[in-house]
Design a protein around this motif. Sequence first.
Motif, short mmCIF file in Angstrom:
data_model
loop_
_atom_site.label_atom_id
_atom_site.label_comp_id
_atom_site.label_asym_id
_atom_site.label_seq_id
_atom_site.Cartn_x
_atom_site.Cartn_y
_atom_site.Cartn_z
N PRO A 1 0.61 -1.16 0.11
CA PRO A 1 -0.08 -0.16 -0.02
C PRO A 1 0.72 1.36 0.03
N THR A 2 0.51 2.18 -0.93
CA THR A 2 1.50 3.34 -1.13
C THR A 2 0.57 4.50 -1.17
N LEU A 3 1.10 5.59 -0.44
CA LEU A 3 0.30 6.99 -0.77
C LEU A 3 0.93 7.85 -1.70
N PHE A 4 0.54 8.20 -2.81
CA PHE A 4 1.20 9.19 -3.90
C PHE A 4 0.67 10.53 -3.36
N TYR A 5 1.52 11.63 -3.16
CA TYR A 5 1.03 12.82 -2.94
C TYR A 5 1.73 13.59 -4.27
N MET A 6 0.78 14.24 -4.89
CA MET A 6 0.86 14.64 -6.37
C MET A 6 0.23 16.02 -6.54
N MET A 7 0.48 17.06 -5.77
CA MET A 7 -0.51 18.07 -5.72
C MET A 7 -0.11 18.98 -7.05
N HIS A 8 -1.27 19.14 -7.72
CA HIS A 8 -1.28 20.09 -9.04
C HIS A 8 -0.28 19.39 -10.01
N CYS A 9 -0.24 18.30 -10.20
CA CYS A 9 0.86 17.74 -10.95
C CYS A 9 0.12 17.66 -12.76
N GLY A 10 0.64 17.47 -13.55
CA GLY A 10 0.01 17.41 -14.94
C GLY A 10 -0.46 16.08 -15.24
N LYS A 11 -1.56 15.94 -16.31
CA LYS A 11 -2.39 14.65 -16.14
C LYS A 11 -1.33 13.50 -16.77
N ALA A 12 -0.42 14.02 -17.35
CA ALA A 12 0.44 12.73 -18.06
C ALA A 12 1.12 11.87 -16.76
N LEU A 13 1.34 12.68 -15.84
CA LEU A 13 2.17 12.01 -14.53
C LEU A 13 1.12 11.00 -13.73
N TYR A 14 -0.12 11.41 -13.59
CA TYR A 14 -1.17 10.64 -13.12
C TYR A 14 -1.51 9.11 -13.99
N ASN A 15 -1.28 9.63 -15.29
CA ASN A 15 -1.82 8.62 -16.37
C ASN A 15 -0.61 7.38 -16.32
N ASN A 16 0.58 7.87 -16.17
CA ASN A 16 1.78 7.18 -16.15
C ASN A 16 1.83 6.26 -14.99
N LEU A 17 1.48 6.89 -13.71
CA LEU A 17 1.53 5.94 -12.51
C LEU A 17 0.13 4.98 -12.77
N LEU A 18 -0.86 5.51 -13.26
CA LEU A 18 -2.20 4.23 -13.38
C LEU A 18 -1.53 3.20 -14.50
N TRP A 19 -1.16 3.51 -15.54
CA TRP A 19 -0.50 2.57 -16.48
C TRP A 19 0.58 1.60 -15.92
N ARG A 20 1.41 2.11 -15.15
CA ARG A 20 2.53 1.17 -14.43
C ARG A 20 1.73 0.22 -13.48
N ASN A 21 0.71 0.32 -12.78
CA ASN A 21 0.06 -0.34 -11.81
C ASN A 21 -1.47 -0.83 -12.38
N TRP A 22 -1.60 -1.01 -13.71
CA TRP A 22 -2.79 -1.35 -14.40
C TRP A 22 -3.13 -2.80 -14.25
N ARG A 23 -3.36 -3.24 -12.87
CA ARG A 23 -3.55 -4.75 -12.43
C ARG A 23 -4.45 -4.48 -11.37
N ALA A 24 -5.37 -5.51 -11.21
CA ALA A 24 -6.51 -5.18 -10.12
C ALA A 24 -5.44 -5.22 -8.71
N GLN A 25 -4.65 -6.14 -8.51
CA GLN A 25 -3.61 -6.24 -7.31
C GLN A 25 -2.94 -5.28 -6.93
N SER A 26 -2.44 -4.31 -8.07
CA SER A 26 -1.64 -3.21 -7.70
C SER A 26 -2.51 -2.24 -7.58
N LEU A 27 -3.44 -1.65 -8.33
CA LEU A 27 -4.42 -0.41 -8.12
C LEU A 27 -5.03 -0.50 -6.90
#
Length: 288
Positions: free
Chosen positions: A167-193
């Motif tokens: 379990p990991t908390l990502f603190y990403m205040m006012h970041c660009g959409k690409a950064l969020y999108n990359n994070l989701l892609w890298r963890n795009w598995r049910a057990q990771s998300l």
Amino acid sequence: MSGTGEGWQVARRRKGASKKCKNHPVSSDSKCDQENLDVGQLVKRIKKTMSDLRCEEFWKEWKEQLLVAASTSLLRPPENNDTVNQLGEVYQQLDCVCYGLGSFSTCVSARYQLAMLLLLLETGQIPLHDCSVYDPAFSHGERDVLRELGLTVLTENEEGKRPVTKPTLFYMMHCGKALYNNLLWRNWRAQSLSQVMIIGNAFSGMRERTIEREFKQDYRYISEAVDFCEERQLQCPSSLIDVFSDTALITFPSNSINRLPQSSWTDSPEPQYQHRPDLEIILRASQS
């Protein structure tokens, strides 16, 4: 906010205007100042800002929301009924990653965001060294300040592509959409998300502010996640609107993820942004 001792007044932001000062160009004189920081003095200013935030009513609401999110979405609810102990029991099991903080030595908003991050770590009893921070905007002096505070400063630009193993908390205040999108892609598995928690801009707000075709094509993972993630809007006082506006606590509950068809996870290509001239992310030098 009263009592900050910084004489800072928040300017009202026009609709669609930038929410942060972290990406503004820095003059050579400013860069020199950043490299020759008085580390001890800046640490004191940050800790003073933490004290100011503790007195704010909205901070109490943030703590409660975090406790509920962690205990219901990420981990087994703690048995202890004491709120402070509950929070500690839950968050001691969390890692933390902070992206896109910005130049906190020159930007007051970034300094308040850093102070809030430290408050979250302190209240949750998360060891400071378990929180990794990165922003290509950090100067050498700012990295020294972060290390003095006890945080782990990353040396590599991960572009948000960090896999979670717990379990990991990502603190990403006012970041660009690409950064969020990359994070989701890298963890795009049910057990990771299901092990990801984000404090940052609401996905629903991103969808509202982006042309639908572009949102689905360029930020596919956000556009899909917005339909099954859980967003808890975090309060923001008017005096700090440029610091904490549009901030949400985002989780990916297992019960929502498990309802998705298996095909949701089978085709997940790495995002490519070369065609976007307005990309709000600094890519690794080898890819620029």
